[in-house]
Write a protein that holds these residues in place. Structure first.
Motif, short mmCIF file in Angstrom:
data_model
loop_
_atom_site.label_atom_id
_atom_site.label_comp_id
_atom_site.label_asym_id
_atom_site.label_seq_id
_atom_site.Cartn_x
_atom_site.Cartn_y
_atom_site.Cartn_z
N ASP A 108 -10.12 -5.76 -1.31
CA ASP A 108 -9.17 -6.09 -0.25
C ASP A 108 -8.20 -4.96 0.04
O ASP A 108 -7.25 -5.13 0.81
CB ASP A 108 -8.40 -7.37 -0.61
CG ASP A 108 -7.60 -7.22 -1.90
OD1 ASP A 108 -7.71 -6.17 -2.57
OD2 ASP A 108 -6.88 -8.18 -2.25
N GLY A 109 -8.41 -3.78 -0.58
CA GLY A 109 -7.57 -2.62 -0.29
C GLY A 109 -6.42 -2.42 -1.26
O GLY A 109 -5.66 -1.46 -1.13
N ASP A 110 -6.28 -3.30 -2.24
CA ASP A 110 -5.26 -3.12 -3.28
C ASP A 110 -5.86 -2.25 -4.38
O ASP A 110 -6.98 -1.73 -4.26
CB ASP A 110 -4.81 -4.47 -3.83
CG ASP A 110 -3.37 -4.46 -4.33
OD1 ASP A 110 -2.92 -3.41 -4.82
OD2 ASP A 110 -2.71 -5.51 -4.26
N ALA A 111 -5.13 -2.05 -5.48
CA ALA A 111 -5.64 -1.24 -6.58
C ALA A 111 -4.96 -1.65 -7.88
O ALA A 111 -3.76 -1.94 -7.90
CB ALA A 111 -5.40 0.25 -6.32
N PHE A 130 6.29 -8.08 5.82
CA PHE A 130 5.04 -7.36 5.56
C PHE A 130 3.92 -8.35 5.26
O PHE A 130 4.09 -9.30 4.49
CB PHE A 130 5.21 -6.39 4.40
CG PHE A 130 6.29 -5.36 4.63
CD1 PHE A 130 6.18 -4.46 5.67
CD2 PHE A 130 7.42 -5.31 3.82
CE1 PHE A 130 7.18 -3.51 5.90
CE2 PHE A 130 8.42 -4.38 4.04
CZ PHE A 130 8.30 -3.47 5.08
N THR A 131 2.77 -8.11 5.86
CA THR A 131 1.61 -8.99 5.65
C THR A 131 0.40 -8.25 5.09
O THR A 131 -0.58 -8.90 4.72
CB THR A 131 1.19 -9.65 6.99
OG1 THR A 131 0.86 -8.61 7.93
CG2 THR A 131 2.31 -10.51 7.54
N ASN A 132 0.47 -6.94 5.01
CA ASN A 132 -0.69 -6.15 4.63
C ASN A 132 -0.25 -4.89 3.89
O ASN A 132 0.68 -4.19 4.33
CB ASN A 132 -1.48 -5.77 5.89
CG ASN A 132 -2.45 -4.63 5.68
OD1 ASN A 132 -3.28 -4.67 4.76
ND2 ASN A 132 -2.34 -3.59 6.50
N ILE A 133 -0.89 -4.61 2.76
CA ILE A 133 -0.63 -3.37 2.04
C ILE A 133 -1.96 -2.81 1.55
O ILE A 133 -2.82 -3.55 1.06
CB ILE A 133 0.35 -3.58 0.85
CG1 ILE A 133 0.72 -2.24 0.22
CG2 ILE A 133 -0.20 -4.55 -0.18
CD1 ILE A 133 1.89 -2.32 -0.75
N LYS A 134 -2.13 -1.51 1.72
CA LYS A 134 -3.31 -0.81 1.22
C LYS A 134 -2.83 0.27 0.25
O LYS A 134 -1.88 1.02 0.55
CB LYS A 134 -4.10 -0.16 2.36
CG LYS A 134 -4.54 -1.14 3.44
CD LYS A 134 -5.73 -1.95 3.02
CE LYS A 134 -6.11 -2.99 4.06
NZ LYS A 134 -6.21 -2.49 5.43
N SER A 175 -2.42 7.76 4.19
CA SER A 175 -2.04 6.42 3.71
C SER A 175 -1.80 5.47 4.86
O SER A 175 -2.13 4.28 4.79
CB SER A 175 -0.78 6.52 2.84
OG SER A 175 -1.00 7.33 1.71
N ALA A 176 -1.20 6.00 5.94
CA ALA A 176 -0.98 5.16 7.11
C ALA A 176 -2.31 4.78 7.76
O ALA A 176 -2.48 3.64 8.22
CB ALA A 176 -0.09 5.91 8.12
N ILE A 177 -3.24 5.71 7.82
CA ILE A 177 -4.58 5.40 8.33
C ILE A 177 -5.22 4.29 7.50
O ILE A 177 -5.82 3.36 8.03
CB ILE A 177 -5.46 6.67 8.32
CG1 ILE A 177 -4.98 7.66 9.39
CG2 ILE A 177 -6.93 6.32 8.54
CD1 ILE A 177 -5.66 9.01 9.33
N ALA A 178 -5.09 4.40 6.18
CA ALA A 178 -5.65 3.37 5.30
C ALA A 178 -5.05 2.00 5.59
O ALA A 178 -5.75 0.98 5.60
CB ALA A 178 -5.41 3.74 3.84
N ALA A 179 -3.73 1.97 5.84
CA ALA A 179 -3.06 0.69 6.08
C ALA A 179 -3.61 -0.04 7.30
O ALA A 179 -3.65 -1.27 7.34
CB ALA A 179 -1.55 0.92 6.25
#
Length: 413
Positions: A132-135, A171-175, A403-407
């Motif tokens: 889901d893009g977390d780590a 905030f609803t999304n973090i990568k 990082s912004a592109i990833a988000a």
């Protein structure tokens, strides 16, 4: 020390490159190998939405919070705010994650985050990415010891904290991505090259690139159906042959004996320690690092000859080891992608760009980048790859833009 114990022959560097190639292949086949080859389950987006993204950047102990704006033709990185968090991250008693989150929240509060719902988190420590893009943080490096974060998700817990702590945060999304993968993403805007590599040589070191997913044997079948997958090698943990007794001493007295041997031989955090161990009875500046080492080479008349001599030796060895690692990675790519003739490397890190003659007219030594390029072409010729063209570039704010592109990008989930 009359002999240069840090000197490496071309044959030795070839062996190092081939050894790394073998270790990368092991990491692509199995988990928890020396070179971990950690997949990042994010498909980098080419055309950005007209949005703004909050970007958080935690590398060594310096933290940066800023906003990246994609509403115009080109991404705009706002000044944001920076702070050194060493007193939290390297506290002798060991702070917990709430102490770190509180400091991050204070910095985010000072930014205009109105209307921003996405966070790109450049978290430059060994992590296992989730679909889901977390780590999940695997272990700390660079002397950091914060409690309660190892084996935990680095992204969602921070986003939840910010939503509770920061006024008007929605905030609803973090990568979460590594700085090496972020540099890789930032470089993908140029599609003329067949292969793109993200390279970090600063406080630490690492490499990343896009691998054909069907060649990553350890992946579940659902992910092998994709074309290319970003892979964070965590190459700083490579244990190359031909290290010295001085390298062994640095490792022995480090906070993680046996780990990050490649990083300890080449990165900015450790180069100064090589001199400290060699000249243990002499007086050197406190916290001697790569920046101070390059100062010796820039102003040789101000220092003892023996300091200048050894500074050149460890600096040049570091660059040659990086060249060997790049050669090993390119050899690996050649196994999977046919007829590669053009490789673009997005390089980040103060050590890699040190000694730039255009920027520092007083510099009296060959720049790090030039040393890497010279040795890399020598090695590629030795491997009959002299036709491969290498482009090494510095992209302004690569880790922040990446990082912004990833988000704003989709995940594999």
């Amino acid at each position: 020390m009359e002999n240069n114990i840090f000197e490496l022959t071309t044959e030795q560097l070839k062996t190092i490159a081939l050894t790394l190639q073998e270790k990368i292949n092991e990491g692509l086949r199995e988990d928890e190998k020396e070179i971990r080859c950690l997949p990042t389950y994010i498909l980098p987006k080419e055309n950005m939405n007209k949005e703004k993204v909050l970007v958080l950047d935690l590398g060594g102990t310096n933290f940066r919070a800023t906003v990246v704006d994609f509403t115009g033709k080109e991404p705009v990185v706002h000044d944001g705010i920076k702070k050194n968090l060493e007193y939290v991250m390297k506290s002798p008693e060991g702070k917990d994650k709430e102490a770190l989150y509180e400091e991050i929240a204070k910095l985010v509060e000072s930014l205009n985050i109105e209307g921003i719902t996405s966070i790109g988190y450049c978290f430059s420590y060994p992590c296992e990415s989730t679909s889901d893009g977390d780590a999940k943080l695997l272990f700390w490096t660079k002397g950091v010891t914060i409690k309660g974060m190892v084996n935990q998700l680095a992204g969602k817990t921070l986003m939840d904290y910010l939503n509770k702590r920061v006024k008007n945060a929605k905030f609803t999304n973090i990568k979460v991505i590594n700085d090496t993968v972020a540099s890789l993403f930032a470089g993908l805007t140029d599609n003329k090259s067949q292969v793109h590599i993200g390279l970090i040589v600063g406080t630490g070191t690492n490499m990343a690139l896009l691998f054909p997913s069907n060649q990553i044997n350890k992946l579940n079948e659902e992910y092998k159906q994709k074309d290319l997958l970003p892979v964070n090698l965590e190459s700083g943990n490579f244990y190359p042959p031909y290290l010295t007794v001085i390298d062994d001493k640095i490792d022995k007295y480090s906070d993680n004996p046996g780990g990050q041997r490649f990083e300890k031989a080449i990165s900015g955090m450790y180069l100064g320690r090589l001199l400290e161990f060699i000249f243990s009875t002499d007086e050197l500046e406190k916290n001697f690092d790569a920046e101070k080492l390059t100062r010796i080479m820039s102003y040789p008349d101000m220092y003892k000859y023996k300091y200048v001599k050894i500074s050149h030796q460890v600096y040049e060895r570091s660059a040659k080891l990086v060249a060997a690692s790049l050669a090993g990675l390119i050899l690996t790519v050649m196994e999977f992608i046919e007829k590669v003739t053009d490789v673009r490397i997005i390089a980040e890190g103060s050590l890699f760009w040190s000694g730039d003659q255009k920027e520092k007219k007083n510099v009296k030594f060959t720049s790090y980048k030039d040393l890497v390029m010279e040795e890399l072409y020598t090695l590629l010729n030795e491997f009959d790859l002299g036709n491969v063209k290498i482009h090494i570039e510095e992209t302004s704010h690569a880790n922040l833009i990446g990082s912004a592109i990833a988000a704003l990008s989709k995940t594999y989930k």
